[in-house]
Design a protein around this motif. Structure first.
Motif, PDB file in Angstrom:
ATOM      1  N   GLY A  70      60.916 110.926 -31.918  1.00  0.00           N
ATOM      2  CA  GLY A  70      60.863 111.435 -30.552  1.00  0.00           C
ATOM      3  C   GLY A  70      60.843 110.361 -29.487  1.00  0.00           C
ATOM      4  O   GLY A  70      60.798 110.666 -28.293  1.00  0.00           O
ATOM      5  N   TYR A  71      60.879 109.098 -29.895  1.00  0.00           N
ATOM      6  CA  TYR A  71      60.891 107.994 -28.936  1.00  0.00           C
ATOM      7  C   TYR A  71      61.697 106.830 -29.494  1.00  0.00           C
ATOM      8  O   TYR A  71      61.941 106.742 -30.699  1.00  0.00           O
ATOM      9  CB  TYR A  71      59.470 107.539 -28.591  1.00  0.00           C
ATOM     10  N   ALA A  72      62.110 105.937 -28.595  1.00  0.00           N
ATOM     11  CA  ALA A  72      62.913 104.772 -28.967  1.00  0.00           C
ATOM     12  C   ALA A  72      62.202 103.492 -28.543  1.00  0.00           C
ATOM     13  O   ALA A  72      61.415 103.493 -27.583  1.00  0.00           O
ATOM     14  CB  ALA A  72      64.287 104.838 -28.315  1.00  0.00           C
ATOM     15  N   LEU A  73      62.492 102.401 -29.239  1.00  0.00           N
ATOM     16  CA  LEU A  73      61.881 101.108 -28.938  1.00  0.00           C
ATOM     17  C   LEU A  73      62.921 100.105 -28.446  1.00  0.00           C
ATOM     18  O   LEU A  73      64.082 100.157 -28.840  1.00  0.00           O
ATOM     19  CB  LEU A  73      61.194 100.536 -30.192  1.00  0.00           C
ATOM     20  N   ASN A  74      62.463  99.215 -27.612  1.00  0.00           N
ATOM     21  CA  ASN A  74      63.251  98.061 -27.174  1.00  0.00           C
ATOM     22  C   ASN A  74      62.404  96.837 -27.482  1.00  0.00           C
ATOM     23  O   ASN A  74      61.409  96.568 -26.803  1.00  0.00           O
ATOM     24  CB  ASN A  74      63.555  98.171 -25.676  1.00  0.00           C
ATOM     25  N   ALA A 122      59.468  97.663 -24.845  1.00  0.00           N
ATOM     26  CA  ALA A 122      59.406  98.953 -24.159  1.00  0.00           C
ATOM     27  C   ALA A 122      59.534 100.093 -25.153  1.00  0.00           C
ATOM     28  O   ALA A 122      60.078  99.937 -26.248  1.00  0.00           O
ATOM     29  CB  ALA A 122      60.515  99.050 -23.106  1.00  0.00           C
ATOM     30  N   VAL A 123      59.007 101.236 -24.745  1.00  0.00           N
ATOM     31  CA  VAL A 123      59.157 102.468 -25.508  1.00  0.00           C
ATOM     32  C   VAL A 123      59.658 103.528 -24.537  1.00  0.00           C
ATOM     33  O   VAL A 123      59.192 103.628 -23.407  1.00  0.00           O
ATOM     34  CB  VAL A 123      57.823 102.895 -26.171  1.00  0.00           C
ATOM     35  N   GLY A 124      60.671 104.305 -24.963  1.00  0.00           N
ATOM     36  CA  GLY A 124      61.273 105.294 -24.084  1.00  0.00           C
ATOM     37  C   GLY A 124      61.397 106.648 -24.758  1.00  0.00           C
ATOM     38  O   GLY A 124      61.505 106.742 -25.976  1.00  0.00           O
ATOM     39  N   ALA A 125      61.389 107.695 -23.949  1.00  0.00           N
ATOM     40  CA  ALA A 125      61.537 109.057 -24.457  1.00  0.00           C
ATOM     41  C   ALA A 125      62.406 109.859 -23.505  1.00  0.00           C
ATOM     42  O   ALA A 125      62.452 109.587 -22.301  1.00  0.00           O
ATOM     43  CB  ALA A 125      60.167 109.731 -24.624  1.00  0.00           C
ATOM     44  N   VAL A 156      68.451 115.099 -19.599  1.00  0.00           N
ATOM     45  CA  VAL A 156      68.840 114.753 -18.230  1.00  0.00           C
ATOM     46  C   VAL A 156      68.440 113.337 -17.835  1.00  0.00           C
ATOM     47  O   VAL A 156      69.001 112.768 -16.898  1.00  0.00           O
ATOM     48  CB  VAL A 156      68.248 115.749 -17.216  1.00  0.00           C
ATOM     49  N   ALA A 157      67.466 112.750 -18.503  1.00  0.00           N
ATOM     50  CA  ALA A 157      66.961 111.436 -18.104  1.00  0.00           C
ATOM     51  C   ALA A 157      66.068 110.889 -19.211  1.00  0.00           C
ATOM     52  O   ALA A 157      65.948 111.475 -20.288  1.00  0.00           O
ATOM     53  CB  ALA A 157      66.177 111.538 -16.796  1.00  0.00           C
ATOM     54  N   ALA A 158      65.437 109.749 -18.917  1.00  0.00           N
ATOM     55  CA  ALA A 158      64.460 109.172 -19.840  1.00  0.00           C
ATOM     56  C   ALA A 158      63.406 108.437 -19.036  1.00  0.00           C
ATOM     57  O   ALA A 158      63.665 107.968 -17.922  1.00  0.00           O
ATOM     58  CB  ALA A 158      65.120 108.221 -20.833  1.00  0.00           C
ATOM     59  N   VAL A 159      62.230 108.358 -19.599  1.00  0.00           N
ATOM     60  CA  VAL A 159      61.142 107.555 -19.033  1.00  0.00           C
ATOM     61  C   VAL A 159      60.787 106.490 -20.053  1.00  0.00           C
ATOM     62  O   VAL A 159      60.769 106.752 -21.266  1.00  0.00           O
ATOM     63  CB  VAL A 159      59.906 108.423 -18.719  1.00  0.00           C
ATOM     64  N   ALA A 160      60.539 105.284 -19.574  1.00  0.00           N
ATOM     65  CA  ALA A 160      60.153 104.181 -20.453  1.00  0.00           C
ATOM     66  C   ALA A 160      58.897 103.507 -19.924  1.00  0.00           C
ATOM     67  O   ALA A 160      58.658 103.473 -18.713  1.00  0.00           O
ATOM     68  CB  ALA A 160      61.281 103.160 -20.569  1.00  0.00           C
ATOM     69  N   VAL A 161      58.112 102.982 -20.840  1.00  0.00           N
ATOM     70  CA  VAL A 161      56.966 102.136 -20.509  1.00  0.00           C
ATOM     71  C   VAL A 161      57.303 100.735 -21.014  1.00  0.00           C
ATOM     72  O   VAL A 161      57.644 100.562 -22.188  1.00  0.00           O
ATOM     73  CB  VAL A 161      55.670 102.625 -21.172  1.00  0.00           C
ATOM     74  N   ALA A 162      57.234  99.750 -20.133  1.00  0.00           N
ATOM     75  CA  ALA A 162      57.601  98.373 -20.485  1.00  0.00           C
ATOM     76  C   ALA A 162      56.408  97.447 -20.302  1.00  0.00           C
ATOM     77  O   ALA A 162      55.647  97.573 -19.329  1.00  0.00           O
ATOM     78  CB  ALA A 162      58.768  97.894 -19.630  1.00  0.00           C
ATOM     79  N   SER A 195      65.250 101.120 -24.156  1.00  0.00           N
ATOM     80  CA  SER A 195      64.555 102.171 -24.911  1.00  0.00           C
ATOM     81  C   SER A 195      64.891 103.556 -24.366  1.00  0.00           C
ATOM     82  O   SER A 195      65.144 104.501 -25.117  1.00  0.00           O
ATOM     83  CB  SER A 195      63.041 101.938 -24.892  1.00  0.00           C
ATOM     84  N   GLY A 196      64.893 103.695 -23.028  1.00  0.00           N
ATOM     85  CA  GLY A 196      65.243 104.975 -22.440  1.00  0.00           C
ATOM     86  C   GLY A 196      66.689 105.353 -22.703  1.00  0.00           C
ATOM     87  O   GLY A 196      67.012 106.527 -22.930  1.00  0.00           O
ATOM     88  N   GLY A 197      67.567 104.353 -22.668  1.00  0.00           N
ATOM     89  CA  GLY A 197      68.972 104.615 -22.968  1.00  0.00           C
ATOM     90  C   GLY A 197      69.156 105.127 -24.382  1.00  0.00           C
ATOM     91  O   GLY A 197      69.896 106.092 -24.626  1.00  0.00           O
ATOM     92  N   LYS A 198      68.480 104.509 -25.332  1.00  0.00           N
ATOM     93  CA  LYS A 198      68.559 104.970 -26.722  1.00  0.00           C
ATOM     94  C   LYS A 198      68.024 106.388 -26.857  1.00  0.00           C
ATOM     95  O   LYS A 198      68.566 107.199 -27.619  1.00  0.00           O
ATOM     96  CB  LYS A 198      67.754 104.035 -27.634  1.00  0.00           C
TER      97      LYS A 198
END
Length: 260
Positions: A198-202, A212-215, A225-231, A151-154
């Motif tokens: 504004g966010y991506a899903l895994n 997971a959801v990432g932004a 520069v980076a991403a944060v995800a909640v899994a 998710s963070g990668g996306k």
């Protein structure tokens, strides 16, 4: 078996090899951030005895990730320098700034949080905080996953210009084509939705049983520069809950970005 030339180039093996890979990875991370460490610094940061800190550093010297100068200061060794030189390094203060935010987010939502950066067309996990529940997703510090299944990668991919995005996949998507997205055009279509929301899903794309959801984390210039995800384990997490988790997640990445 190693040849004699390679063996001669390496430092002697420490008497007491360190089995706690997590602590070793944290010290590598600190070397990357700070560029110099002393035994007492490692002991204080990890909350371990100085003898344990010394063994960790000795193992990193043996593996080439650290080097000790004549003042007994440890600096990045050739192995770490090679990694830093071959990829765009994250801001040196990224992990330090993000860590308390990762912890607060994990406590607030009761799930594991991850910090990652783009490395080629992969997502490298730099840091993480495990959720407080007994059944939880473990943190993956040091792991490299295909960016298009994380998710963070996306979330980071969605922030890239189209020409750079295409350059990352000259031969199409790597990995298991049975998983989604199945091809580059499917990924491009999904990234349109990521930009809109504004966010991506895994949805169990990187690991069965994990959602997971990432932004994306942007610095003050707007650069990704980076991403944060909640899994979270799929047994207690629905797609609707991922949408709910996106709200505190988006607030967290904004806070981290403001601190860079």
């Amino acid at each position: 078996m190693e040849n004699s030339e390679n063996s001669a180039d390496r430092s002697p093996s420490p008497s007491y090899p360190v089995s706690a890979a997590g602590n070793a990875l944290r010290v590598v991370r600190l070397l990357h951030e700070l560029d110099e460490l002393r035994v007492m610094d490692v002991a204080d940061r990890l909350g371990v005895a100085r003898s344990t800190a010394h063994r960790i550093l000795a193992m990193l010297v043996f593996e080439g990730f650290a080097a000790q100068d004549r003042h007994k200061v440890y600096r990045p060794g050739p192995a770490l320098q090679a990694i830093r030189g071959s990829h765009a390094a994250p801001p040196p203060d990224l992990i330090t700034i993000a860590q308390p935010h990762l912890r607060r987010l994990a406590d607030a939502v009761g799930e594991t949080t991850h910090l990652m950066v783009l490395e080629g067309n992969g997502a490298r996990f730099l840091d993480g905080v495990e959720g407080p529940q007994a059944l939880r997703v473990s943190y993956r510090t040091g792991t490299l996953l295909p960016a298009h299944v994380a998710s963070g990668g996306k979330a980071i991919l969605a922030a890239l210009p189209a020409d750079r995005l295409r350059a990352l996949y000259p031969n199409g998507l790597p990995g298991d084509r049975a998983k989604t997205p199945k091809d580059f055009e499917s990924l491009m279509h999904e990234l349109v939705s990521v930009r809109r929301h504004g966010y991506a899903l895994n949805l169990q794309e990187s690991e069965r049983g994990v959602l997971a959801v990432g932004a994306c984390v942007r610095d003050r210039t707007g650069g990704a520069v980076a991403a944060v995800a909640v899994a979270a384990p799929s047994v207690r997490c629905t797609r609707a809950r991922l949408t709910e988790l996106s709200r505190p997640l988006l607030a967290t990445v904004q806070d981290i970005g403001q601190g860079l």
